[in-house]
Write a protein that holds these residues in place. Sequence first.
Motif, mmCIF file in Angstrom:
data_model
loop_
_atom_site.group_PDB
_atom_site.id
_atom_site.type_symbol
_atom_site.label_atom_id
_atom_site.label_comp_id
_atom_site.label_asym_id
_atom_site.label_seq_id
_atom_site.Cartn_x
_atom_site.Cartn_y
_atom_site.Cartn_z
ATOM 1 N N LEU A 102 0.858 -1.189 0.000
ATOM 2 C CA LEU A 102 0.000 0.000 0.000
ATOM 3 C C LEU A 102 0.886 1.228 0.000
ATOM 4 O O LEU A 102 1.408 1.639 1.031
ATOM 5 C CB LEU A 102 -0.922 0.003 1.227
ATOM 6 C CG LEU A 102 -1.782 1.258 1.429
ATOM 7 C CD1 LEU A 102 -2.717 1.482 0.241
ATOM 8 C CD2 LEU A 102 -2.582 1.170 2.730
ATOM 9 N N ASP A 103 1.081 1.822 -1.167
ATOM 10 C CA ASP A 103 1.818 3.077 -1.274
ATOM 11 C C ASP A 103 1.395 3.797 -2.546
ATOM 12 O O ASP A 103 0.732 3.233 -3.418
ATOM 13 C CB ASP A 103 3.340 2.853 -1.228
ATOM 14 C CG ASP A 103 3.855 2.018 -2.388
ATOM 15 O OD1 ASP A 103 3.544 2.335 -3.550
ATOM 16 O OD2 ASP A 103 4.594 1.045 -2.143
ATOM 17 N N SER A 104 1.774 5.045 -2.637
ATOM 18 C CA SER A 104 1.315 5.891 -3.737
ATOM 19 C C SER A 104 1.794 5.393 -5.097
ATOM 20 O O SER A 104 1.060 5.470 -6.092
ATOM 21 C CB SER A 104 1.784 7.336 -3.509
ATOM 22 O OG SER A 104 3.196 7.406 -3.454
ATOM 23 N N ARG A 105 3.007 4.869 -5.163
ATOM 24 C CA ARG A 105 3.551 4.414 -6.446
ATOM 25 C C ARG A 105 2.743 3.243 -7.002
ATOM 26 O O ARG A 105 2.455 3.191 -8.205
ATOM 27 C CB ARG A 105 5.023 4.012 -6.282
ATOM 28 C CG ARG A 105 5.962 5.154 -5.933
ATOM 29 C CD ARG A 105 7.355 4.631 -5.616
ATOM 30 N NE ARG A 105 7.954 3.993 -6.762
ATOM 31 C CZ ARG A 105 8.690 4.615 -7.667
ATOM 32 N NH1 ARG A 105 8.924 5.916 -7.561
ATOM 33 N NH2 ARG A 105 9.212 3.964 -8.675
ATOM 34 N N ILE A 106 2.381 2.308 -6.125
ATOM 35 C CA ILE A 106 1.601 1.141 -6.558
ATOM 36 C C ILE A 106 0.217 1.578 -7.035
ATOM 37 O O ILE A 106 -0.283 1.100 -8.062
ATOM 38 C CB ILE A 106 1.475 0.129 -5.406
ATOM 39 C CG1 ILE A 106 2.849 -0.459 -5.060
ATOM 40 C CG2 ILE A 106 0.491 -0.973 -5.762
ATOM 41 C CD1 ILE A 106 3.465 -1.297 -6.157
ATOM 42 N N ALA A 115 4.504 7.190 -11.594
ATOM 43 C CA ALA A 115 4.756 6.705 -10.232
ATOM 44 C C ALA A 115 4.936 7.847 -9.252
ATOM 45 O O ALA A 115 4.470 7.789 -8.117
ATOM 46 C CB ALA A 115 5.978 5.793 -10.223
ATOM 47 N N GLU A 116 5.626 8.896 -9.682
ATOM 48 C CA GLU A 116 5.874 10.051 -8.816
ATOM 49 C C GLU A 116 5.366 11.318 -9.499
ATOM 50 O O GLU A 116 5.646 11.559 -10.677
ATOM 51 C CB GLU A 116 7.366 10.175 -8.502
ATOM 52 C CG GLU A 116 7.904 9.019 -7.663
ATOM 53 C CD GLU A 116 9.355 9.202 -7.288
ATOM 54 O OE1 GLU A 116 9.930 10.237 -7.679
ATOM 55 O OE2 GLU A 116 9.905 8.322 -6.607
ATOM 56 N N ILE A 117 4.616 12.108 -8.759
ATOM 57 C CA ILE A 117 4.024 13.331 -9.295
ATOM 58 C C ILE A 117 4.327 14.482 -8.340
ATOM 59 O O ILE A 117 4.174 14.346 -7.124
ATOM 60 C CB ILE A 117 2.499 13.176 -9.461
ATOM 61 C CG1 ILE A 117 2.187 12.038 -10.439
ATOM 62 C CG2 ILE A 117 1.860 14.481 -9.940
ATOM 63 C CD1 ILE A 117 0.718 11.693 -10.527
ATOM 64 N N ASN A 118 4.766 15.597 -8.890
ATOM 65 C CA ASN A 118 5.012 16.797 -8.086
ATOM 66 C C ASN A 118 3.656 17.416 -7.745
ATOM 67 O O ASN A 118 3.116 18.217 -8.511
ATOM 68 C CB ASN A 118 5.889 17.779 -8.871
ATOM 69 C CG ASN A 118 6.264 18.993 -8.054
ATOM 70 O OD1 ASN A 118 6.195 18.977 -6.819
ATOM 71 N ND2 ASN A 118 6.656 20.061 -8.731
ATOM 72 N N CYS A 119 3.100 17.049 -6.617
ATOM 73 C CA CYS A 119 1.714 17.357 -6.282
ATOM 74 C C CYS A 119 1.535 18.808 -5.844
ATOM 75 O O CYS A 119 1.907 19.186 -4.732
ATOM 76 C CB CYS A 119 1.218 16.414 -5.186
ATOM 77 S SG CYS A 119 -0.561 16.552 -4.873
ATOM 78 N N ASP A 202 -1.161 14.166 -7.092
ATOM 79 C CA ASP A 202 -0.681 12.806 -6.867
ATOM 80 C C ASP A 202 -1.837 11.952 -6.358
ATOM 81 O O ASP A 202 -2.112 11.896 -5.157
ATOM 82 C CB ASP A 202 0.467 12.816 -5.856
ATOM 83 C CG ASP A 202 1.158 11.457 -5.738
ATOM 84 O OD1 ASP A 202 0.555 10.444 -6.148
ATOM 85 O OD2 ASP A 202 2.297 11.420 -5.235
ATOM 86 N N VAL A 203 -2.526 11.306 -7.283
ATOM 87 C CA VAL A 203 -3.693 10.474 -6.931
ATOM 88 C C VAL A 203 -3.317 9.397 -5.919
ATOM 89 O O VAL A 203 -4.015 9.170 -4.929
ATOM 90 C CB VAL A 203 -4.290 9.838 -8.203
ATOM 91 C CG1 VAL A 203 -5.310 8.753 -7.836
ATOM 92 C CG2 VAL A 203 -4.947 10.901 -9.072
ATOM 93 N N GLY A 204 -2.190 8.727 -6.154
ATOM 94 C CA GLY A 204 -1.789 7.624 -5.278
ATOM 95 C C GLY A 204 -1.597 8.043 -3.838
ATOM 96 O O GLY A 204 -2.020 7.349 -2.913
ATOM 97 N N SER A 205 -0.966 9.208 -3.615
ATOM 98 C CA SER A 205 -0.746 9.691 -2.249
ATOM 99 C C SER A 205 -2.058 9.996 -1.544
ATOM 100 O O SER A 205 -2.234 9.667 -0.361
ATOM 101 C CB SER A 205 0.130 10.945 -2.265
ATOM 102 O OG SER A 205 1.445 10.639 -2.656
ATOM 103 N N ILE A 206 -2.992 10.606 -2.272
ATOM 104 C CA ILE A 206 -4.279 10.954 -1.673
ATOM 105 C C ILE A 206 -5.076 9.700 -1.342
ATOM 106 O O ILE A 206 -5.618 9.562 -0.237
ATOM 107 C CB ILE A 206 -5.085 11.868 -2.623
ATOM 108 C CG1 ILE A 206 -4.370 13.207 -2.795
ATOM 109 C CG2 ILE A 206 -6.495 12.094 -2.078
ATOM 110 C CD1 ILE A 206 -4.970 14.096 -3.867
#
Length: 227
Positions: A102-106, A115-119, A202-206
């Motif tokens: 469970l992490d933003s990249r996945i 995988a990484e976005i400057n949010c 950053d969709v994954g982080s949210i």
Amino acid sequence: MPRYKKTASRLKDPSRFQSYHAEEKYEEFIEPRKILEEKGFQFPDQLTGIVQTIHNAAAKRGWQEFCNHPRDLVLPVVKEFYANLVSPDQHNIWVRNTLVPLDSRIINSFYNLPAEINCEYAKLLDKLAQKKWNIIFTTLTIEGASWANEEGRVVNRIDLKPIAKVWVKFLKSRLMPTAHTTTVSQERLVLLYAIIRGLPIDVGSIVAKEIRDCAVKNHKTVALLFL
């Protein structure tokens, strides 16, 4: 880590639960809870007006997969996932004899996002001054609208502009889910503004944060998020 009652000396089903804490959490807090079902967009073949604007914005972000109406959930698996998520710092969750990261990249990878976005949303949320709040308010609301709660920066949904109403419905059922539909909170207003202005998000982080926050709320009346 939350406290649970004392348990038996052996897990009832080791394939479903990684620990006694998880099994008790499931029985006491997770199993009775309802699921807050996520919804997406189903675009017609002919795109016009607001629908076309929403479609174009989603395509520009690369959100086609993320915005699609989600597949049907497997309810027992979703609830077992939440039961096994016993700590906000946990990065691997036991699901049917498998450790699921469970992490933003996945999460971003699952939706075919970078995988990484400057949010810019996260940056904006951290550094909000009164002047910026005024810009957010006028960008999102119709003429004559007012704050529903001056101190808490809350807006009534009926005061949003038409395109903001569409995006907030998606936001509240997919990106930052909630059962509250009459008002829009501070965090969701900022996220809504970032979506409409085309700022990087950053969709994954949210999504990861929303899942973790939901998992640690040990209240039977709090709905679980769809996964």
